[in-house]
Design a protein around this motif. Structure first.
Motif, mmCIF file in Angstrom:
data_model
loop_
_atom_site.group_PDB
_atom_site.id
_atom_site.type_symbol
_atom_site.label_atom_id
_atom_site.label_comp_id
_atom_site.label_asym_id
_atom_site.label_seq_id
_atom_site.Cartn_x
_atom_site.Cartn_y
_atom_site.Cartn_z
ATOM 1 N N UNK A 4 -26.654 -13.601 7.994
ATOM 2 C CA UNK A 4 -26.933 -12.563 8.993
ATOM 3 C C UNK A 4 -25.710 -11.760 9.423
ATOM 4 N N UNK A 5 -24.549 -12.023 8.809
ATOM 5 C CA UNK A 5 -23.329 -11.340 9.232
ATOM 6 C C UNK A 5 -23.233 -9.911 8.719
ATOM 7 N N UNK A 6 -22.236 -9.201 9.235
ATOM 8 C CA UNK A 6 -21.951 -7.872 8.700
ATOM 9 C C UNK A 6 -21.694 -7.955 7.204
ATOM 10 N N UNK A 65 -24.327 -1.200 8.302
ATOM 11 C CA UNK A 65 -24.657 -1.712 6.975
ATOM 12 C C UNK A 65 -26.178 -1.741 6.900
ATOM 13 N N UNK A 121 -28.700 -7.119 6.470
ATOM 14 C CA UNK A 121 -28.023 -8.070 5.597
ATOM 15 C C UNK A 121 -29.003 -8.950 4.808
ATOM 16 N N UNK A 136 -26.875 -7.867 17.939
ATOM 17 C CA UNK A 136 -25.823 -8.302 17.017
ATOM 18 C C UNK A 136 -24.979 -9.441 17.567
ATOM 19 N N UNK A 137 -24.486 -9.255 18.787
ATOM 20 C CA UNK A 137 -23.540 -10.214 19.351
ATOM 21 C C UNK A 137 -24.282 -11.338 20.064
ATOM 22 N N UNK A 153 -26.011 -13.355 17.386
ATOM 23 C CA UNK A 153 -25.193 -13.550 16.177
ATOM 24 C C UNK A 153 -25.914 -13.046 14.926
ATOM 25 N N UNK A 154 -26.405 -11.812 15.010
ATOM 26 C CA UNK A 154 -27.106 -11.173 13.891
ATOM 27 C C UNK A 154 -26.488 -9.812 13.575
ATOM 28 N N UNK A 155 -25.164 -9.722 13.467
ATOM 29 C CA UNK A 155 -24.554 -8.383 13.379
ATOM 30 C C UNK A 155 -24.976 -7.591 12.153
ATOM 31 N N UNK A 156 -25.261 -8.291 11.045
ATOM 32 C CA UNK A 156 -25.647 -7.561 9.843
ATOM 33 C C UNK A 156 -27.097 -7.113 9.849
ATOM 34 N N UNK A 157 -27.884 -7.609 10.808
ATOM 35 C CA UNK A 157 -29.339 -7.406 10.697
ATOM 36 C C UNK A 157 -29.846 -6.126 11.340
ATOM 37 N N UNK A 158 -28.990 -5.412 12.020
ATOM 38 C CA UNK A 158 -29.319 -4.074 12.495
ATOM 39 C C UNK A 158 -30.598 -4.032 13.318
#
Lengths: 393, 393
Positions: free
Chosen positions: A68-70, A284, A287, B244-245, B248-253
């Protein structure tokens, strides 16, 4: 003190969305089985098993931050490699992972390219019939939007018509094949003729005219037809892709821009696409969805259901006397409205709870669009209504 | 014939990203344990169990189209209802599902609001120190970007400084609390003073000045501190949020814009945000992530690890003689650079493989940012380097 252009775009509902919601309301009144909704281009077959398994196994992974990260802005390496390898293997144009920029679907992909090309006085062409959102995508992102009238006999690209609309300010032309709404796949000869014209005019104007190939329907094609990969025909092509239709993931917002090495100034253009994405709010692509795409780059949809729908509806409508170019791709029929006024015909059909999209916004007000990504039963139930309606004309 | 502004934005790497990539390279040369990378604001704790379970159970659902299909542009009803209920219950400002527009994270949320407010000659203010992307977000979306200099003693909002920058063209001011990079939470008194000023100037100018509350760190706060909900202090506030923060899903938009009923012209503004999102390429936020958000609206992060990092680094650095306002939120320390030139100090630290972000792009060139979303071990290993460095000054 609120932007009136943004307000108008937000307040004016799309005709398609309104028809769809009317259908939901009518279903509550007359029963779901008596509403024949052909309005939405929403995949009606489930995601392939491999895709669903990829979502499950990725979601079950221990390392939450890895899933789930950037990712890098252009995409996670695995997804870029998998898509590049698949494209290279299928189409014979070498595509490197570095040519690919993953996006939240085809819409921001296309808009990023528009903004990258939006120099002063820039013009972008679209060929009727065209997806209505192209207009705000272009007009609200720094370029003039110019429509090339349709060749309504074949719905192939009217190359002489394109030539009439080219100017020294033309930066690009959107080519959408298989086409929404006509379902037509542009032939290799047709694309070659367009390529010849664009090459000649690029030389005349002293700068490249890019093709913006909008290809969400690339894998949705019938009768074993070939969909030419446009960069192989015309090198100055940027491909915008989405997994929405091919993997039945329309809500998941995963697609990419491909700027192949063969395109003029490809590195500079790629950087400009990345810069444009950034100011559209791209960080992005989702993910998890990128990682699904990485695992499923070679998965093709099972088109049996769409194909059966296409044949059933096309055969019945033409038998009743409707005129329609036979679609080879996507999941739409674009039919000449009896009486010649698609808005009037659509309004008439609506009274029978038959929901058809009039073609005015697509640039063809004499045609209506019927989606075939619906249930086969609904098509069968709708046929007497289609037959009754044409008898009135 | 490529947009030079887009090219520059795509080609010029962010300083943070470059430091991060330098760190990866150095790790291969000197060993991972000898690189002290404080550059990225990337959550370092896994997503809460409930969140991970939601991804798993949704991915395992039978009905693929329900999980992965299009949602309405503003979001699926469940997600809008859950977020609205949670906000209403916590902050005492009534929020309806219809006030929420789900987006692909906080960046497009904020940009949609900027475009909605971008009338002719529009100006948007930001308060130093500020997230550097605000500048291109505003400048490339139709408004002038104006910086209010920081109050470097407290990093609270310098209300008199804001007043100096207000003009009749000011449409909004971005307020980011807890703040990136300072980690400071603006106090209720501070926000009330800003509200008083904005109310007075809105009356004087004859139009509302909106607060754009950028709140990705809303749930990341320590010592039991309260983060005031800004619409409760100043009604003309639009909230931009991201999961995101907090999850803890920063990539998931996944995030949203909230235009509360109390904001002036809220319905018109909401429509303009929707129109702006459309021309940024928004179709819907990722469907699966929306449904996760629907199930996890009440989940809060476990902040123990971040809090321990914050205390360890803050205590050590201040003991060594560094000057730093104690952060109450987010996961950053914003430290006065010994010698007063953060670029020079950051360059010096880089030679010791200690990676710190100089504050110039944040509007505070005398300060450096150190992220505390890192491993506690790395902090402990880095402390002798911090101590050695300040001894040089």
């Amino acid at each position: 003190m609120i932007s009136q252009s943004m307000y108008a775009l937000g307040a004016n509902r799309s005709c398609i969305r309104e028809l769809f919601e009317y259908g939901l309301k009518q279903a509550q009144i007359v029963g779901k089985e008596n509403v024949f909704d052909f309005s939405l281009g929403n995949p009606s077959i489930p995601a392939p098993d491999t895709v669903q398994e990829a979502f499950q196994s990725l979601s079950a992974q221990e390392d939450s931050l890895a899933v789930h990260g950037y990712t890098p802005a252009a995409g996670c390496p695995d997804a870029r490699i998998a898509a590049a390898n698949d494209l290279t293997a299928r189409f014979g144009v070498p595509i490197r992972p570095e040519n690919l920029f993953f996006t939240c679907g085809a819409a921001p992909a296309l808009i990023s390219v528009v903004r990258a090309l939006a120099v002063e006085d820039a013009e972008i062409l679209a060929i009727a019939p065209f997806f209505p959102e192209y207009r705000p995508f272009v007009e609200q992102n720094g370029a003039k939007f110019t429509v090339v009238p349709a060749d309504t006999d074949t719905f192939q690209i009217p190359v002489a018509g394109v030539e009439k609309k080219l100017t020294p300010h033309t930066q690009g032309i959107i080519v959408n094949s298989p086409n929404n709404p006509s379902g037509v796949v542009y032939s290799r000869e047709n694309l070659a003729a367009l390529a010849e014209l664009l090459t000649r005019k690029s030389q005349e104007y002293g700068h490249p005219i890019y093709i913006l190939a909008d290809e969400p329907y690339r894998e949705l094609v019938y009768d074993g037809l070939e969909v030419p990969f446009i960069p192989a025909v015309y090198p100055n092509t940027v491909v915008c892709y989405s997994y929405s239709k091919s993997l039945s993931l329309p809500g998941e917002r995963i697609g990419y821009v491909c700027v192949p090495d063969c395109a003029a100034d490809s590195e500079e253009l790629f950087a400009a696409v990345a810069g444009a994405a950034r100011v559209l709010g791209h960080v992005c692509a989702p993910s998890l969805q990128q990682q699904v795409a990485a695992r499923c780059a070679e998965i093709r949809p099972n088109l049996e259901a769409y194909d059966r729908n296409r044949r059933t509806l096309y055969d019945a409508l033409t038998a009743y006397g409707y005129a329609c170019v036979k679609p080879n791709g996507a999941f739409y029929l674009f039919v000449r409205a009896p009486g010649g006024d698609a808005q009037a015909f659509s309004d008439r059909a609506k009274k029978e709870n038959l929901l058809l999209v009039p073609g005015g916004d697509f640039g063809c007000p004499e045609f209506f669009r019927a989606s075939t990504c619906v249930s086969h039963d609904m098509i069968l139930r709708s046929l007497p209504v289609f037959q009754r309606l044409i008898a009135e004309y």
